[in-house]
Scaffold this motif. Structure first.
Motif, short mmCIF file in Angstrom:
data_model
loop_
_atom_site.label_atom_id
_atom_site.label_comp_id
_atom_site.label_asym_id
_atom_site.label_seq_id
_atom_site.Cartn_x
_atom_site.Cartn_y
_atom_site.Cartn_z
N SER A 186 27.33 63.93 50.44
CA SER A 186 26.40 64.27 49.37
C SER A 186 27.01 65.31 48.44
O SER A 186 27.70 66.23 48.88
N GLY A 187 26.77 65.13 47.16
CA GLY A 187 27.19 66.10 46.15
C GLY A 187 25.98 66.89 45.69
O GLY A 187 24.84 66.55 45.99
N SER A 188 26.25 67.97 44.97
CA SER A 188 25.15 68.79 44.48
C SER A 188 25.59 69.56 43.25
O SER A 188 26.78 69.61 42.94
N ILE A 189 24.64 70.15 42.59
CA ILE A 189 24.96 70.96 41.42
C ILE A 189 25.78 72.17 41.84
O ILE A 189 26.68 72.59 41.11
N SER A 190 25.52 72.72 43.03
CA SER A 190 26.32 73.86 43.48
C SER A 190 27.77 73.45 43.73
O SER A 190 28.68 74.25 43.51
N MET A 191 28.00 72.21 44.15
CA MET A 191 29.36 71.71 44.32
C MET A 191 30.06 71.65 42.96
O MET A 191 31.21 72.07 42.83
N VAL A 192 29.37 71.15 41.96
CA VAL A 192 29.95 71.06 40.62
C VAL A 192 30.26 72.46 40.08
O VAL A 192 31.33 72.69 39.51
N ILE A 193 29.34 73.39 40.29
CA ILE A 193 29.57 74.78 39.84
C ILE A 193 30.77 75.37 40.58
O ILE A 193 31.63 76.02 39.98
N GLY A 194 30.84 75.15 41.87
CA GLY A 194 31.95 75.66 42.67
C GLY A 194 33.29 75.11 42.22
O GLY A 194 34.27 75.84 42.07
N ILE A 195 33.35 73.80 41.98
CA ILE A 195 34.58 73.17 41.49
C ILE A 195 34.96 73.74 40.13
O ILE A 195 36.13 74.03 39.86
N THR A 196 33.98 73.93 39.28
CA THR A 196 34.24 74.51 37.95
C THR A 196 34.80 75.92 38.07
O THR A 196 35.75 76.28 37.37
N LEU A 197 34.26 76.71 38.98
CA LEU A 197 34.76 78.08 39.18
C LEU A 197 36.19 78.08 39.75
O LEU A 197 37.01 78.91 39.37
N ILE A 198 36.48 77.14 40.64
CA ILE A 198 37.84 77.03 41.17
C ILE A 198 38.82 76.72 40.05
O ILE A 198 39.87 77.36 39.92
N ILE A 199 38.48 75.74 39.23
CA ILE A 199 39.36 75.37 38.11
C ILE A 199 39.51 76.54 37.14
O ILE A 199 40.62 76.83 36.67
N ALA A 200 38.42 77.24 36.86
CA ALA A 200 38.50 78.40 35.97
C ALA A 200 39.41 79.47 36.56
O ALA A 200 40.22 80.08 35.84
#
Length: 108
Positions: A82-96
């Motif tokens: 399962s994916g979630s909005i927190s996963m998307v935020i976390g991935i975005t923070l990692i990339i940043a």
């Protein structure tokens, strides 16, 4: 340029090894278990080759950051986790974080 190709190979091999780790079901399946060993062996060799020209902090940030983000995506797409909005935020923070590390290194 060749160092970044080694780094890309390290990331790809690590993604393969991690996926095989999931498929091995705790090393109870032979072929996926062999895939884990091969994948991580190639990943670490390629990472070490990339370190000949890329600073450790940059190479490791890219390797771990991109690897983590893509592993999360593979988990959702291939392994039906399962994916979630927190996963998307976390991935975005990692990339940043990886981008910021790279920008800082070019400034010096």
């Amino acid at each position: 340029m060749q160092a970044y190709l080694f780094l890309a190979l390290a990331i790809t091999a690590e993604l393969f090894g991690t996926s095989m780790l999931k498929a091995s079901q705790g090393f109870t399946k032979l072929w996926p278990s062999i895939g884990v060993i091969i994948g991580f062996g190639v990943a670490f060799y390629s990472l070490s080759a990339s370190l000949q020209q890329i600073p450790l902090s940059i190479a490791y940030a890219i390797w771990s950051g991109v690897g983590t983000a893509l592993t999360a995506i593979i988990g959702v797409v291939i392994w039906k986790e399962s994916g979630s909005i927190s996963m998307v935020i976390g991935i975005t923070l990692i990339i940043a974080g990886v981008v910021i590390l790279n920008l800082k290194s070019f400034a010096h």
